[in-house]
Design a protein around this motif. Structure first.
Motif, short mmCIF file in Angstrom:
data_model
loop_
_atom_site.label_atom_id
_atom_site.label_comp_id
_atom_site.label_asym_id
_atom_site.label_seq_id
_atom_site.Cartn_x
_atom_site.Cartn_y
_atom_site.Cartn_z
N GLY A 38 0.80 -1.22 0.00
CA GLY A 38 0.00 0.00 0.00
C GLY A 38 0.83 1.27 0.00
O GLY A 38 0.34 2.34 0.34
N VAL A 39 2.10 1.16 -0.38
CA VAL A 39 3.02 2.30 -0.37
C VAL A 39 2.97 3.07 -1.69
O VAL A 39 2.90 4.29 -1.71
CB VAL A 39 4.45 1.82 -0.06
CG1 VAL A 39 5.47 2.93 -0.27
CG2 VAL A 39 4.53 1.27 1.36
N MET A 40 3.01 2.36 -2.80
CA MET A 40 3.14 3.01 -4.11
C MET A 40 1.81 3.55 -4.60
O MET A 40 0.84 2.80 -4.76
CB MET A 40 3.72 2.04 -5.13
CG MET A 40 4.02 2.64 -6.47
SD MET A 40 4.95 1.46 -7.46
CE MET A 40 4.59 2.05 -9.10
N LEU A 41 1.76 4.86 -4.85
CA LEU A 41 0.59 5.50 -5.43
C LEU A 41 0.76 5.70 -6.93
O LEU A 41 -0.21 5.68 -7.68
CB LEU A 41 0.33 6.85 -4.76
CG LEU A 41 0.11 6.82 -3.24
CD1 LEU A 41 -0.02 8.24 -2.70
CD2 LEU A 41 -1.11 5.99 -2.89
N ALA A 42 2.01 5.93 -7.36
CA ALA A 42 2.31 6.14 -8.77
C ALA A 42 3.81 5.98 -8.96
O ALA A 42 4.57 6.07 -7.99
CB ALA A 42 1.88 7.53 -9.23
N GLY A 43 4.22 5.77 -10.18
CA GLY A 43 5.64 5.70 -10.49
C GLY A 43 5.85 5.56 -11.97
O GLY A 43 5.10 4.85 -12.63
N GLU A 44 6.84 6.27 -12.48
CA GLU A 44 7.14 6.23 -13.91
C GLU A 44 8.60 6.54 -14.16
O GLU A 44 9.23 7.27 -13.39
CB GLU A 44 6.31 7.29 -14.67
CG GLU A 44 4.81 7.14 -14.55
CD GLU A 44 4.23 5.92 -15.24
OE1 GLU A 44 4.92 5.32 -16.11
OE2 GLU A 44 3.10 5.54 -14.91
N GLY A 45 9.12 6.02 -15.24
CA GLY A 45 10.43 6.42 -15.74
C GLY A 45 10.23 7.52 -16.78
O GLY A 45 9.17 7.60 -17.40
N LEU A 46 11.23 8.35 -16.95
CA LEU A 46 11.13 9.46 -17.89
C LEU A 46 12.12 9.30 -19.04
O LEU A 46 13.22 8.79 -18.85
CB LEU A 46 11.41 10.78 -17.17
CG LEU A 46 10.50 11.09 -15.98
CD1 LEU A 46 10.96 12.36 -15.28
CD2 LEU A 46 9.05 11.21 -16.43
#
Length: 140
Positions: A38-46
């Motif tokens: 339940g930690v990650m809300l979003a994440g992306e590489g650029l």
């Protein structure tokens, strides 16, 4: 508390070098742990800064648009996560488990919450913010 976890760029990410299959698998496993906890809300590489632009403003007006690439690699962002944790210390503990190699640099910054702005964040502004967040959530 929400924290933005900012992965700094390096020469490889700026050169467009993609991660290996092994690293992608390790990162996928790590992200899965974050989601299950339940930690990650979003994440992306650029993408590399060569595919980006900077817009400068002065006096409330756009003064210039500068196409990448940008020279100071160590100041650039290669990716990010948005995490929900109880404290900065908890964010650091999660980050220590990330599958990064030698020389990686990752920054952790707490995200402002509505209550952080005090009286300047009026009930009308709070209502507007909630309405916008709800609209964004509906579109996802």
């Amino acid at each position: 508390m929400r924290f933005m976890v900012i992965v700094k760029a390096d020469q490889d990410s700026e050169a467009g070098v993609l991660p290996t299959q092994e690293l992608l698998a390790e990162m996928g496993k790590y992200n899965e742990e974050l989601v299950k906890a339940g930690v990650m809300l979003a994440g992306e590489g650029l993408q590399a800064s060569s595919k980006g632009a900077r817009v400068k403003f002065h006096g409330g007006k756009r003064t210039s648009v500068i196409d990448g690439p940008f020279s100071e690699t160590k100041e650039l962002v290669a990716g990010f996560w948005l995490w929900q944790v109880r404290s900065k210390e908890e964010a650091i503990e999660w980050l220590k488990r990330a599958p990064f190699g030698d020389g990686a640099e990752v920054e952790i910054r707490q995200v402002f919450e509505a209550e952080d702005f005090g009286a300047e964040f009026t009930p009308e502004l709070r209502e507007q913010e909630e309405r916008l967040r709800a609209e964004v959530a509906r579109r996802q």
